[in-house]
Design a protein around this motif. Structure first.
Motif, short mmCIF file in Angstrom:
data_model
loop_
_atom_site.label_atom_id
_atom_site.label_comp_id
_atom_site.label_asym_id
_atom_site.label_seq_id
_atom_site.Cartn_x
_atom_site.Cartn_y
_atom_site.Cartn_z
N SER A 1 -18.81 -28.15 10.91
CA SER A 1 -19.69 -27.45 10.43
C SER A 1 -19.17 -26.66 9.27
N PHE A 2 -19.88 -27.04 7.98
CA PHE A 2 -19.18 -26.61 6.75
C PHE A 2 -20.26 -25.94 5.91
N GLY A 3 -19.98 -24.50 5.36
CA GLY A 3 -20.72 -23.74 4.92
C GLY A 3 -20.51 -23.85 3.16
N LEU A 4 -21.78 -23.69 2.50
CA LEU A 4 -21.82 -23.26 1.02
C LEU A 4 -22.57 -22.07 0.87
N VAL A 5 -21.38 -21.23 0.16
CA VAL A 5 -21.98 -19.82 0.14
C VAL A 5 -22.11 -19.38 -1.43
N GLY A 6 -22.79 -18.39 -1.84
CA GLY A 6 -22.64 -17.89 -3.09
C GLY A 6 -24.03 -17.17 -3.54
N HIS B 1 -25.16 -33.09 20.58
CA HIS B 1 -25.31 -34.36 19.99
C HIS B 1 -24.16 -34.76 19.16
N GLY B 2 -23.05 -33.98 19.27
CA GLY B 2 -22.07 -34.38 18.26
C GLY B 2 -22.11 -34.29 16.80
N LEU B 3 -22.90 -33.19 16.30
CA LEU B 3 -23.58 -33.51 14.93
C LEU B 3 -22.47 -32.81 13.79
N THR B 4 -22.36 -33.10 12.69
CA THR B 4 -21.80 -32.52 11.54
C THR B 4 -22.79 -31.97 10.73
N TYR B 5 -22.59 -30.63 10.38
CA TYR B 5 -23.57 -29.73 9.70
C TYR B 5 -22.91 -29.21 8.21
N VAL B 6 -23.83 -29.19 7.14
CA VAL B 6 -23.22 -28.62 6.02
C VAL B 6 -24.50 -27.57 5.79
N MET B 7 -24.10 -26.67 5.68
CA MET B 7 -25.01 -25.32 5.81
C MET B 7 -24.93 -24.53 4.39
N VAL B 8 -26.00 -24.53 3.89
CA VAL B 8 -26.12 -23.34 2.57
C VAL B 8 -26.76 -22.27 2.99
N ASP C 1 -17.07 -23.64 10.48
CA ASP C 1 -15.68 -23.87 10.63
C ASP C 1 -15.10 -23.18 9.24
N ARG C 2 -15.50 -23.90 8.26
CA ARG C 2 -14.94 -23.79 6.79
C ARG C 2 -15.97 -23.49 6.08
N LEU C 3 -15.60 -23.11 4.77
CA LEU C 3 -16.79 -22.77 3.54
C LEU C 3 -16.31 -22.94 2.40
N VAL D 1 -15.31 -22.17 -6.24
CA VAL D 1 -14.20 -21.17 -6.69
C VAL D 1 -13.08 -21.08 -5.44
N GLU D 2 -13.41 -21.20 -4.39
CA GLU D 2 -12.63 -21.40 -3.24
C GLU D 2 -13.06 -22.03 -2.16
N VAL D 3 -11.92 -22.65 -1.33
CA VAL D 3 -12.60 -23.21 -0.12
C VAL D 3 -11.48 -22.83 0.97
N MET D 4 -12.28 -22.20 2.13
CA MET D 4 -11.56 -21.41 2.98
C MET D 4 -11.80 -21.40 4.37
N LYS D 5 -11.10 -21.03 5.42
CA LYS D 5 -11.33 -21.16 6.96
C LYS D 5 -12.20 -19.94 7.23
N VAL D 6 -13.23 -20.27 7.99
CA VAL D 6 -13.85 -18.88 8.58
C VAL D 6 -13.11 -17.94 8.86
N GLU D 7 -12.01 -18.25 9.78
CA GLU D 7 -11.37 -17.11 10.03
C GLU D 7 -10.79 -16.18 9.09
N ASP D 8 -10.58 -16.87 7.88
CA ASP D 8 -10.02 -15.89 6.77
C ASP D 8 -11.27 -15.04 6.29
N LEU D 9 -12.26 -15.91 6.18
CA LEU D 9 -13.32 -15.09 5.78
C LEU D 9 -13.73 -13.79 6.79
N ARG D 10 -13.50 -13.76 7.99
CA ARG D 10 -13.71 -12.84 9.16
C ARG D 10 -12.69 -11.67 8.80
N GLN D 11 -11.49 -12.09 8.38
CA GLN D 11 -10.30 -11.22 8.05
C GLN D 11 -10.32 -10.68 6.73
N GLY D 12 -11.39 -11.19 5.88
CA GLY D 12 -11.42 -10.77 4.47
C GLY D 12 -10.19 -11.26 3.64
#
Length: 250
Positions: A33-38, A189-196, A208-210, A219-230
């Motif tokens: 599951s991959f996120g696009l944020v901004g 269902h074993g799905l793959t997500y790209v979430m905006v 999992d990543r964004l 500008v940056e691709v990072m793991k969600v664990e890094d996001l949570r930890q700032g």
């Protein structure tokens, strides 16, 4: 499952051309599951629409499940692999079509048989009972409409779902229900997500990543664990994280 390389997306022609996305590159593994944020206007939803074939003014490379896609034309095989869930669950449903018609017509377009059984199974998958089958969109709450929209996307039995802010038009309590539903569906269902999303808390819960976007660029691709930890490396990402944490008293 998805590879995007050097993606440029634009609207209009010189001298009025607007470059909405510039040189975007990222990969999404099967089952991820991959996120696009901004911020608004950063190009997040434009990337989804280019992948889905809703925009034809783009260049670069898009590969879905080892198949390279080109231009705006998408065949049935593509749409059996990739489906999209839109932000507004009311605008994305025909106001004069019942839930049964929405799902039945989608199944028929995908060449499915045993329509009656499949419609009921789709409703069960998204937590709607038999009583909702013959209702119309105006008879449903926002959360129920979005469940129907998700069921419609699942009708093709896709492997990749493109999610364009699927909960931003819903009340906070309903948002949690839909996010939990989508987490369960991904596992079942074993799905793959790209979430905006513009909501880092939603991405932190779902992904999992964004990739962080600013002004049409990643500008940056990072793991969600890094996001949570700032633990961001770019100043813009750090400012987003600080903003999402709320106002700090002086």
């Amino acid at each position: 499952m998805l590879t995007v390389e050097g993606l440029d997306v634009w609207f209009g022609y010189p001298p009025d051309r607007v470059d909405a996305v510039q040189d975007a590159s990222f990969t999404v593994a099967q089952g991820e599951s991959f996120g696009l944020v901004g911020e608004s206007g950063s190009g997040k939803s434009t990337i989804l629409r280019a992948i889905a074939g809703l925009i034809d003014t783009w260049s670069g490379r898009i590969v879905v499940d080892d198949q390279q896609v080109e231009g705006r034309r998408r065949d049935r095989a593509f749409h059996k692999t990739v489906q999209m869930v839109f932000q507004d669950p009311y605008a994305s449903l025909h106001p004069r079509h019942s839930v049964d018609r929405v799902l039945s017509e989608t199944l028929k377009l995908q060449g499915m048989d045993d329509i009656d059984r499949r419609v009921q199974r789709l409703l069960d998958d998204v937590g709607l009972g038999r009583g909702f089958r013959f209702r119309y969109p105006h008879q449903l709450s926002g959360g129920q409409r979005q469940r129907v929209a998700i069921a419609r996307a699942l009708a093709a039995e896709p492997r990749l779902l493109l999610l364009d802010e699927p909960t931003s038009a819903l009340d906070v309590s309903v948002q949690a229900e839909i996010l939990n539903l989508m987490t369960d569906l991904r596992a079942e269902h074993g799905l793959t997500y790209v979430m905006v999303s513009h909501d880092l808390a939603v991405v932190g819960h779902m992904c999992d990543r964004l990739a962080v976007m600013q002004g049409g660029r990643i500008v940056e691709v990072m793991k969600v664990e890094d996001l949570r930890q700032g633990a961001a490396s770019e100043a813009y990402t750090k400012s987003l994280i600080e903003a999402s944490a709320g106002y700090v008293r002086a």
